[in-house]
Design an enzyme around this catalytic site. Structure first.
Site, mmCIF file in Angstrom:
data_model
loop_
_atom_site.group_PDB
_atom_site.id
_atom_site.type_symbol
_atom_site.label_atom_id
_atom_site.label_comp_id
_atom_site.label_asym_id
_atom_site.label_seq_id
_atom_site.Cartn_x
_atom_site.Cartn_y
_atom_site.Cartn_z
ATOM 1 N N SER A 37 5.456 1.899 -4.821
ATOM 2 C CA SER A 37 4.275 2.010 -5.678
ATOM 3 C C SER A 37 4.396 3.099 -6.735
ATOM 4 O O SER A 37 3.719 3.038 -7.769
ATOM 5 C CB SER A 37 3.034 2.277 -4.816
ATOM 6 O OG SER A 37 3.245 3.408 -3.980
ATOM 7 N N ASP A 294 -4.961 9.514 -6.039
ATOM 8 C CA ASP A 294 -5.509 9.129 -4.741
ATOM 9 C C ASP A 294 -4.784 9.921 -3.653
ATOM 10 O O ASP A 294 -4.325 11.039 -3.903
ATOM 11 C CB ASP A 294 -5.419 7.611 -4.536
ATOM 12 C CG ASP A 294 -4.008 7.077 -4.737
ATOM 13 O OD1 ASP A 294 -3.048 7.820 -4.464
ATOM 14 O OD2 ASP A 294 -3.848 5.916 -5.162
ATOM 15 N N HIS A 297 -0.607 9.088 -4.708
ATOM 16 C CA HIS A 297 -0.037 8.687 -5.994
ATOM 17 C C HIS A 297 -0.460 9.636 -7.116
ATOM 18 O O HIS A 297 -1.620 10.042 -7.180
ATOM 19 C CB HIS A 297 -0.477 7.261 -6.356
ATOM 20 C CG HIS A 297 -0.042 6.244 -5.355
ATOM 21 N ND1 HIS A 297 -0.923 5.637 -4.488
ATOM 22 C CD2 HIS A 297 1.185 5.739 -5.071
ATOM 23 C CE1 HIS A 297 -0.259 4.784 -3.720
ATOM 24 N NE2 HIS A 297 1.027 4.837 -4.050
#
Length: 592
Positions: A37, A294, A297
């Site tokens: 991610s 978050d 990330h």
């Protein structure tokens, strides 16, 4: 015998002492991304794991930013396996990173099958939205001229696959196996993130897991680096944990908020404590002031920092391989000044004559292929000659040359002091003439300051080094007019050989961005044809002019081997400057 004072204009070497040329801003044919991610460009319907901008669009992730800096087509930076691409008729991009991927899935996306699969903890977890053959599946080959970008490891921890140092070491080895697979498929340039310190994220900061996860992150990275060091490719490690620790230690230098808990709070508030000031619902929402979007990330601020960090490493050779060229410029300026002095009338046989002290000062600007720079130079030449007989004159000369070069988009500043000494001989008989010089010298790179963007500010890394230079040059010509004529015209041939060695050095800060460079050597072999002329314009004044065309035989691309000073065992060789085969007037030579 000519006794008039001289004026001489040499077209072939005008401003040679200060000019420079620049390499292209990117030697890479493209950019291909693998990972999780942290690098996902939007496999899940355009969703990226970072903050939304003011217009409600997802901010870019670091490989998208870096690809833009390298001039890669934005379409190529898009997701490779998004289920929306075939529906909308969009071409697949070269970003194979998928949110939720473990190190094994990253390897599979290269060697077997790429799947866009909903990660654990999300609604519909495990559902495969699209799959396609992996990047190297079915016997395909990697592009040796492309840049490969690899991240991963965090999901092995988050999904419970790492519970011990042995597990962490195995996960690091699996990520290295992806780099190994790319190398075996033909990849040459592979950039690899070190895993960020998971203990320093909102997900784990302040919890009992913080210290164990920080230690296990370190074990992962040690295993990764050890395995990467055994791969026969140019593996470029990014010390991301060290960079982020610097940002947390001095947030204002990176444009981040001061007086805020940058590890314990985030921008989006999704699963973590939203920052009350700069969070999405804060009093002054601004994700660029926060490091995390978050639980794990980064925001656009973190993504930009990492992209700038990567670009600072890739772009360093485009400037640092110019250090030998600066020395070659000094050598050629010194040789041209000698030729200038050789135009003075010969003294009586058996007598000596000092050279006329010369201290020219010149400027020049260049701009090539997106890179630009300004150079300026100063020099002082002294010496003398002795006439042996009617045909021969011998001499010695010394020169001090100072060059300053501002290079790149952020005005890196490089200073060279050259101390050169020459022995020369001149011959003339009837209408034939010849000259030759042997030159050697010491190079003092006293102030080397590489400057680059790092987030909202610039950062400079400094160092210094030494070097040595030597050269031999010669010319043979024939005067078309008698010596007594008011004008002279003489075609000539020339040959030059020069070699420069610049000692390796380390930048001194000890920070994540500091680099070390190995020794550099550059040889020049040139042959030329020219025409030299003079005319007596006044009884006491003779004007000289010269035009010449040279061919450079040593025109191979200049590379440099380098390393992060924080990771000295993992070195790599990157592309730099390429000389011209036929140098432009006033340049040591360079082509984009």
């Amino acid at each position: 015998m000519r006794k008039a004072p001289l004026l001489r204009f040499t077209l072939a070497s005008l401003a040679l002492a200060c000019s420079q040329a620049f390499a292209a801003p990117s030697p890479y044919s493209g950019m291909i991304v693998f990972g999780d991610s942290l690098s996902d460009a939007g496999q899940f319907g355009g969703v990226r794991f970072t903050n939304l901008d003011a217009n409600g669009n997802y901010a870019p992730v670091s490989p998208m930013i870096l690809g833009g800096q390298l001039g890669v087509n934005p379409t190529e930076l898009g997701p490779s396996t998004s289920p929306l691409n075939p529906v909308l008729g969009l071409p697949d991009g070269n970003n194979w990173a998928v949110g939720g991927y473990t190190t094994q899935q990253i390897l599979d996306s290269i060697t077997s099958t790429s799947e866009t699969v909903i990660p654990p903890g999300r609604p519909g977890a495990g559902q495969v939205l699209r799959e396609k053959p992996g990047y190297l599946a079915n016997g395909l080959r990697a592009d040796p001229n492309a840049l490969y970008y690899l991240t991963g490891g965090g999901n092995d921890f988050l999904q419970g696959l790492v519970n011990s140092p042995a597990d962490a070491a195995a996960a690091g080895a699996r990520l290295a196996a992806s780099a190994q697979a790319l190398q075996q498929g033909g990849a040459r340039y592979i950039m690899v993130w070190l895993l960020p310190d998971l203990g320093q994220t909102p997900n784990f900061s302040g919890t009992p897991q913080q210290t164990p996860l920080s230690l296990l992150s370190g074990v992962f990275n040690q295993s990764l680096l050890s395995q990467l060091g055994q791969i026969d490719a140019e593996i470029i490690p990014l010390n991301v944990p060290m960079l982020l620790s610097e940002a947390l230690a001095s947030p204002s230098q990176f444009g981040l908020a001061t007086g805020q808990n940058l590890v314990g709070t985030c921008s989006s508030g999704e699963g973590c404590v939203e920052n009350p000031v700069y969070g999405i619902n804060g009093t002054t929402p601004d994700p660029t002031k926060l490091l995390f979007n978050d639980l794990v990330h980064p925001t656009i601020a973190g993504q930009q920092l990492i992209a700038d960090y990567a670009y600072s490493i890739l772009s360093a050779p485009w400037e640092l391989t110019l250090l030998p060229e600066m020395a070659h410029t000094s050598l050629r300026a010194h040789q041209d000044e000698l030729r200038n002095q050789w135009q003075t009338p010969w003294q009586a046989v058996g007598s000596g004559k000092p050279l006329s002290p010369a201290a020219p000062r010149t400027w020049i600007s260049t701009a090539r292929a997106g890179a630009s720079g300004d150079g300026r130079g100063y020099n002082l030449t002294v010496g003398g000659s002795y006439r042996l007989n009617d045909a021969w004159r011998l001499g010695l000369a010394g020169g001090v040359y100072r060059q300053k070069l501002e290079a790149g988009g952020h005005d890196s500043d490089y200073t060279l002091n050259s101390y050169l000494a020459s022995a020369f001989a001149q011959y003339r008989q009837d209408r034939w003439w010849a000259d030759a010089a042997l030159t050697a010298g010491h190079l003092d790179y006293s102030d080397l300051k590489r400057t680059f963007a790092l987030g909202v500010n610039d950062r400079s890394e400094k160092g210094d080094t030494d070097g040595e230079a030597w050269a031999i040059s010669g010319r043979l010509g024939y005067n078309l007019a008698a010596d007594s004529s008011n004008w002279q015209l003489a075609p000539f041939i020339s040959a030059d050989y020069a070699r420069v060695k610049v000692d390796g050095y380390d930048e001194k800060s000890g920070r994540s961005t500091a680099l070390g460079f190995d020794d550099q050597a550059r040889t020049s072999r040139r042959l030329g044809l020219g025409l030299q002329g003079s005319v007596q314009v006044l009884p006491s004044t003779r004007l000289f002019a010269e035009v010449a065309q040279e061919h450079e035989f040593e025109d191979d691309r200049q590379d440099v081997t380098m390393h992060l000073t924080s990771l000295p065992a993992n070195d790599f060789t990157l592309t730099g400057y390429t000389p011209h085969t036929a140098p432009d007037p006033g340049e040591p030579g360079g082509k984009p």
